[in-house]
Design an enzyme around this catalytic site. Structure first.
Site, PDB file in Angstrom:
ATOM      1  N   ASP A 193      15.514  28.784  77.393  1.00 44.93           N
ATOM      2  CA  ASP A 193      14.465  28.186  78.212  1.00 44.93           C
ATOM      3  C   ASP A 193      14.858  28.184  79.692  1.00 44.93           C
ATOM      4  O   ASP A 193      16.005  27.885  80.033  1.00 44.93           O
ATOM      5  CB  ASP A 193      14.268  26.739  77.739  1.00 44.93           C
ATOM      6  CG  ASP A 193      13.168  26.030  78.475  1.00 44.93           C
ATOM      7  OD1 ASP A 193      12.017  26.421  78.304  1.00 44.93           O
ATOM      8  OD2 ASP A 193      13.463  25.082  79.244  1.00 44.93           O
ATOM      9  N   GLU A 248      30.741  36.047  69.155  1.00 41.93           N
ATOM     10  CA  GLU A 248      31.901  35.667  68.358  1.00 41.93           C
ATOM     11  C   GLU A 248      31.483  34.818  67.158  1.00 41.93           C
ATOM     12  O   GLU A 248      31.920  35.036  66.032  1.00 41.93           O
ATOM     13  CB  GLU A 248      32.828  34.856  69.257  1.00 41.93           C
ATOM     14  CG  GLU A 248      34.284  34.921  68.887  1.00 41.93           C
ATOM     15  CD  GLU A 248      35.081  34.149  69.923  1.00 41.93           C
ATOM     16  OE1 GLU A 248      35.283  34.710  71.031  1.00 41.93           O
ATOM     17  OE2 GLU A 248      35.453  32.988  69.652  1.00 41.93           O
TER      18      GLU A 248
HETATM   19  C1  GLC Z   1       9.850  26.347  79.752  1.00 43.98           C
HETATM   20  C2  GLC Z   1       8.986  26.033  78.573  1.00 43.98           C
HETATM   21  C3  GLC Z   1       7.954  25.027  78.988  1.00 43.98           C
HETATM   22  C4  GLC Z   1       8.668  23.779  79.448  1.00 43.98           C
HETATM   23  C5  GLC Z   1       9.637  24.109  80.571  1.00 43.98           C
HETATM   24  C6  GLC Z   1      10.552  22.967  80.861  1.00 43.98           C
HETATM   25  O1  GLC Z   1       9.140  26.985  80.744  1.00 43.98           O
HETATM   26  O2  GLC Z   1       8.418  27.205  78.058  1.00 43.98           O
HETATM   27  O3  GLC Z   1       7.070  24.721  77.939  1.00 43.98           O
HETATM   28  O4  GLC Z   1       7.726  22.830  79.871  1.00 43.98           O
HETATM   29  O5  GLC Z   1      10.457  25.192  80.229  1.00 43.98           O
HETATM   30  O6  GLC Z   1      11.492  22.837  79.823  1.00 43.98           O
END
Ligand code: GLC
Length: 603
Positions: A241, A299
């Protein structure tokens, strides 16, 4: 997250053609099966990864919220569709301010989604069906309720004091101000004052999502241990993310403002002055972390785990860097440059797809058109037809076939989102009081938030669309379209959207040219029809042509220019009512699609 600005390109629609039923022939016999994820370390190449938003996929316990046992109960559907891996958006314990992207414990399951035993069961059942589970790893920030943050915020001297981005205020005329002009993606200053520490902390997203300090080696170690933990639980990879946001300018410099035509800073939907995020996004230090993380996951998994990146980047050159100079960073950074063009523009698609084929050094592109942060693929319909809002219109399924064909017949790993395959449409809330996503509450009415693309999966025409047991209030309303747009109905209908997805996905898996063949653009002067050639190592050649317009188009394919001998085409799949081609001449109806094998004769 970078929510892609939604482009309204108004092209007038002149003709509403009578729609003949779609029809597709059976794909060629299977020759190139993707081996199961557990035996093939590059299982993710040319594979299909399916994103599930767990709150919205299947509710098994009647609380109106989807859960892990619900997902397990739908694995047969995913197997039949031809999915190789499922990416689950966060299911960890969380206050749910950002519906799971604010994590308070990285090594457990939020009770509303189930238990660790339910998770292990899901992994085992998925594996039986040759489906791997990919976890969402949120490295940039935690919840403010995470014990790490609570400790960090408790004083300036505690052992975790430096785990987050703490800064002293800037004093202006005796007044306290944030250190600089950085803004949160979710509105307002990215700096929050903390009275206990008498300092600001930085949050790229909500106030409740403080950013971690990735310069601190202890933070790195803690997160690498999280990755090891989930690999021990059988996951086959991670979607990282907000990965390009891990680092910020060490000098805290102000971001430059983006100026409008009047020379003044542009104002965004939240009322903030827009900035170019050159000091908070895609800083070079991120590559160091990616190399370390890759070593850790290689790993721990024996080289089988895949790292997928949420990589909204400025150019193909920036995207290429995410693979690592020694192919030692991400295997699959998302290419957002193709799927989020957001209008059916042939030259632009041709250029961007060709860039992915020729400018990534042979690395595997990961195309994506849809996710839980952006309007669904029906945005292409809305833009093409100049319609006032989302919904089903005469060309909905035709445009859907174009999108699915670009996604699955290109040389890529394909990422799809739940509901895509049945053609679910974006269904945003119509009243502010119904909005659940905080960015929609803050940005209303300009920014309605992301509820529209997160509505419950439409399984059947029964009460609650088969998502929740009958009579339950679901966390977001079931869109009215569920009566006709649902899995059960589309399974029965030979020409449905779902059938098109099943067939084009089967071709991607089974046809050698479509599975792994090199890719060359055809008829590159044509602004209406995007056509390309896929050529398998054994010489099999397949052509793909998509009409990006509402007008019928005729195309004479020029294969000789690509060194391909062949005078005829054998249809693999085609859209409604299209005639079989005469030699290499195709007639495509509005948004018509044709995929056929090149042959020397008429067979
Ligand atoms: C990413 C996710 C989104 C979230 C953001 C903050 O962009 O896809 O849904 O709100 O990160 O974590």
């Amino acid at each position: 997250m970078r929510r892609i600005a939604f482009l309204s390109v108004l092209l007038s629609v002149l003709v509403f053609a009578t729609r003949a039923p779609a029809h597709a022939q059976q794909p060629a016999a299977s020759t190139a099966q993707i081996p199961p994820t557990e035996t093939n370390p590059t299982w993710w190449k040319n594979a299909v990864i399916y994103e599930i938003y767990p709150r919205s996929f299947q509710d098994s316990n009647g609380d109106g919220i989807g859960d892990l046992n619900g997902i397990t109960s739908r694995l047969d559907y995913l197997q039949k569709l031809g999915v190789n891996a499922v990416w689950l958006t966060p299911i960890y314990p969380s206050p749910q301010v950002d519906f799971g992207y604010d994590i308070s414990n990285y090594e457990a399951i939020d009770p509303q989604y189930g238990t660790m035993a339910d998770f292990d069961h899901l992994v085992a059942e998925a594996r039986k069906r040759h489906i791997g589970i990919v976890m969402d790893l949120v490295l940039n920030h935690t919840s403010d309720q995470h014990p790490w943050f609570k400790e960090s915020a408790s004083s300036r001297t505690n052992p975790k004091a430096d785990w987050y981005m703490w800064r002293d205020p800037k004093m202006v005329n005796g007044h306290r101000e944030p250190p600089n002009n950085w803004i949160s993606d979710f509105g307002g200053s990215a700096w929050q004052w903390d009275p206990a520490r008498q300092q600001y902390y930085y949050h790229e997203y909500y106030v409740q999502q403080p950013d971690l300090n990735w310069n601190n080696p202890q933070v790195r170690k803690a997160m690498y241990d999280v990755a090891r933990f989930w690999i021990r639980h059988g996951v086959i990879g991670f979607r990282l993310d907000a990965i390009t946001s891990l680092f910020e300018d060490p000098q805290d410099r102000n971001e430059p403002y983006i100026l409008g035509p009047d020379g003044k800073p542009r104002i965004d939907a939240f009322g903030d002055k827009e900035v170019e995020d050159i000091y908070t996004d895609d800083l070079p230090e991120v590559h160091d972390v990616l190399r370390q993380l890759r070593q850790v996951t290689d790993e721990a998994s024996g080289g089988k785990a895949v790292l997928i990146g949420e990589t909204y980047l400025r150019s193909i050159a920036d995207l290429r860097k995410m693979y690592g100079a020694g192919n030692d960073e991400l295997q699959l950074p998302m290419d957002m440059q193709v799927g989020f063009i957001n209008k059916l523009d042939v030259p632009l698609f041709r250029k961007r797809i060709n860039d992915a084929e020729t400018k990534l050094g042979g690395d595997e592109p990961l195309f994506v058109f849809d996710n839980h942060d952006n309007p669904r693929w029906d945005r292409y319909q809305l833009n093409a037809e100049g319609a006032p809002d989302f919904g089903y219109r005469p060309y909905h399924d035709d445009i859907g076939r174009v999108i699915a064909t670009v996604l699955f017949a290109s040389r890529d790993t394909a990422m799809m989102y739940y509901g895509d395959a049945i053609g679910m449409v974006t269904t945003p809330p119509t009243r502010k009081e119904d909005v659940r996503d905080p960015i929609g509450i803050r940005g209303w009415p300009k920014e309605k938030g992301r509820d529209g693309e997160r509505t419950p999966m439409q399984w059947n025409a029964g009460p609650d669309a088969g998502f929740s047991p009958p009579g339950i209030k679901t966390w977001l309303p079931i869109p009215p379209s569920y009566r006709t747009v649902n899995v059960a109905a589309e399974e029965r209908e030979p020409d449905s959207m779902l059938r098109w997805y099943q067939q084009i996905m089967a071709l991607k898996k089974d046809d050698p040219a479509l599975h792994e063949g090199e890719e060359m653009m055809l008829n590159t002067a044509d602004d209406h029809v995007l056509s390309w050639l896929r050529k398998a190592p054994d010489g099999e050649a397949v052509v793909v042509a998509c009409n990006f317009t509402a007008q019928p188009q005729t195309v004479s394919l020029n294969l000789a220019a690509q060194g391909v001998q062949g005078t005829h085409l054998k249809t693999l799949i085609k859209t409604p009512g299209a005639p079989d081609p005469a030699a290499l001449d195709l007639q495509l109806g509005p948004y018509g699609v044709y995929v056929g094998q090149v042959s020397q004769d008429r067979r």
